[in-house]
Design a protein around this motif. Sequence first.
Motif: not given
Length: 92
Positions: A14-34
């Motif tokens: 497997n491959a893993k990525i981990s990242r700390l993000v700061t949420l503001s209440g109006k946050s979103c995560l957008k990504f593409y996958y193939h």
Amino acid sequence: MYIETSSPRKPGENAKISRLVTLSGKSCLKFYYHMHGGHMGTLNVKLCDRLIFSKNGNQGNQWNMHQLRLQGRGSKEVRTRLTWYSTRQHTP
């Protein structure tokens, strides 16, 4: 993130990525996958320890976009994990 599924891969790698993000209440995560091919694995996205997205198997020969609304405020960890599996192992 990219993981090649042809030889010399072994099932369960497997491959893993981990990242700390700061949420503001109006946050979103957008990504593409193939995820194309007969021996595709599983893509999991978690916010802290909660699974917020999962796909497995062949999803077609195109890039797909997915967007998620992230709930909460403050610093949170977003973890992405791609695991390849197969019922057979490649031979060199």
